[in-house]
Design an enzyme around this catalytic site. Structure first.
Site: not given
Ligand code: NAD
Length: 497
Positions: A149, A173, A176, A226, A281, A382
């Protein structure tokens, strides 16, 4: 209520699901849209469109593809105000920050415009007598991207412009929580002349993600989010024989040495810890104060954190906007409660901030902890919010060990005036992206972005040269033409003469 659909085969697509998600405007706390959640069938429809489109897209010349990317770049520039406002309205970050993140995405499109040059292979004349050898990079097929997000434009744009420039077709994808920017980018790419089916957006949650993982026609998956989900994607894509790069969470440290320029370090930390409400991140969530700089560092930081201007992203005076959702706001405040219980010293407490006229918005003020230790949860986990922890270290060695022992390895920086210390740090720190007197060392589009340790599963970073390698497979051709060469059967391992 505005309904956000999917974008498949060049047009909006309702999908077949009855399940929907809620999208909020974090500044007001009001729901602004509902988003359709894709079923497995919906994802498979998008994959079929991408599969058909791949046949001709992969045969187009790199120059043809580059010209569409040039047009796409122009359209992003022309529509940048609208795209920026879409980011602000669903993510909450302040306008100029949102615009900056769009620009960082645009720079990847600019990099991808060089695809005729980037796809050039290698050639050796006469690897053996009258034998030539060359290598070429070919597209993989259908690639997918699953994004978080916190950067609704930039992170998808780390992926799809390069993948498509390489001749692949793509299924995105997006998160959401803020999907509208991706939908608009898909429309603009079509307007730029992209054939239908080359770029598709499916919205949804775990069901859509699992459909991507399980679809055998998808060759590669790029994920950012994450760490637990990154690991899940990495393991399950590998089981299904897909190429995968899965970028995870972070806990970025900023080491402030006693000889650092204090103002530079404080200002760097303020932007890096509280910019985008810490939802980056590459945000710095730990300041490691080395030796005697600790007291002045905490004192100067606390004054600035107290003075932070928090407000709606579209208000030009705001330095920090709201968090993305009510649930995330509660999670971040919960971490501050944990830190207090663990015995860290809460120097600035932003938990109770209320904004007049925006009482339902997802706001909190900046929080600053001192005396944080490495056994505390607020140090290990985090938080992803506007919370900075100061850990005190006796010397450089202790600071370096702290960074290297942490499970995450995304970004780090050091503030020092000493060249020896800066050089030693750059070479010995176990982190993917390192800044020396640079608070947020995000590599530019023509370099590659990625962390180490549990911040990245897979072996290729995003965009830049690693992006080209990830989205192509290498083929090496060795050839000889028969004229005038006597050829007998050879039963030994061929060696070139
Ligand atoms: P998230 O992991 O909750 O979601 C990321 C994606 O995975 C979304 O599209 C979501 O719909 C999907 N998703 C969520 N739960 C899922 C599940 N159980 N099974 C399958 N798919 C699932 O992350 P977020 O809250 O949207 O974003 C924040 C996180 O992203 C933080 O941990 C941040 O550090 C990380 N991030 C990392 C970088 C990097 O370059 N390393 C860059 C940006 C964000």
């Amino acid at each position: 209520m505005n309904v956000i659909k999917h974008f498949v085969n060049g047009q909006l697509f309702d999908g077949n699901s009855k399940r929907k998600g809620k999208v909020f405007n974090p500044a007001t706390g009001d729901q602004s849209s509902e988003v359709n959640f894709a079923t497995t069938t919906d994802v498979n429809i998008a994959v079929d469109a991408a599969k058909k489109a791949f046949v001709s897209w992969s045969q187009k010349t790199p120059l043809f593809r580059a010209r569409i990317l040039f047009k796409f770049k122009e359209l992003i520039e022309k529509n940048s105000d609208e795209l920026t406002k879409l980011i602000v309205s669903e993510h909450g970050k302040v306008y100029e920050d949102a615009r900056g993140s769009l620009t960082r995405g645009l720079e990847v499109v600019e990099f991808a415009c060089g695809i005729p040059q980037l796809l050039k292979g290698e050639f050796t004349e006469n690897v053996g007598t009258n034998v030539d050898s060359w290598s070429t990079r070919q597209p993989l097929g259908i690639c997918a991207g699953i994004t978080p997000f916190n950067f609704p434009a930039m992170v998808p744009m780390w992926m799809f412009p390069i993948s498509i420039a390489c001749g692949n077709t793509f299924i995105l994808k997006p998160s959401e929580k803020d999907p509208s920017c991706s939908m608009r980018l898909a429309e603009l790419f079509m307007e730029a002349g992209l054939p239908k089916g080359v770029f598709n957006v499916v919205n949804g949650d775990k069901e859509a993600v699992d459909a991507i993982i399980n679809n055998r026609d998808i060759s590669a998956v790029s994920f950012v989010g994450s760490t637990p989900i990154a690991k899940y994607i990495y393991e399950n894509c590998a089981k299904n024989e897909k190429r995968v790069q899965a970028l995870g969470g972070a806990k970025n440290h900023c080491v402030v040495m006693p000889d650092a320029d204090l103002d530079q370090a404080v200002n760097g930390l303020m932007g890096a810890a509280y910019g985008s409400a810490g939802e980056r991140c590459m945000a710095q969530s730990v300041a490691v104060a080395v030796g005697k700089i600790a007291d002045p560092l905490v004192k100067n930081l606390s004054k600035k954190v107290e003075a932070l201007k928090v407000g709606p992203g579209l208000d030009k005076k705001s330095e920090m906007g709201p968090l993305v959702t009510q649930a995330h706001l509660e999670k971040v405040k919960g971490y501050v409660d944990i830190g207090v219980k663990e015995g860290a010293k809460l120097v600035v407490d932003g938990r109770n901030l209320k904004l007049q006229g925006y009482e339902k918005g997802f706001y909190m003020g900046g929080c600053l902890f001192d005396q944080v230790t490495k056994s505390m949860r607020i140090y290990k986990e985090e938080i992803f919010g506007p919370v900075l922890s100061v850990v005190r270290a006796k010397n450089y060695e202790e600071a370096l060990k702290l960074v290297n022992d942490h499970e995450f390895g995304n970004g780090v920086s050091i503030f020092t005036r000493d060249g020896d210390t800066g050089r030693s740090f750059a070479s010995n720190v176990q982190i993917g992206m390192v800044g020396i007197n640079i608070p947020i060392p995000v590599p530019m589009a023509f370099h590659s972005f990625g962390g180490w340790k549990r911040s990245l599963f897979g072996d290729q970073h995003m965009h830049g040269p690693e992006g080209i390698r990830f989205y192509t497979k290498l083929k090496t051709i060795t050839s000889r033409w028969p004229s005038g060469i006597k050829s007998d059967p050879e039963f030994i391992m061929p060696t070139m003469k």
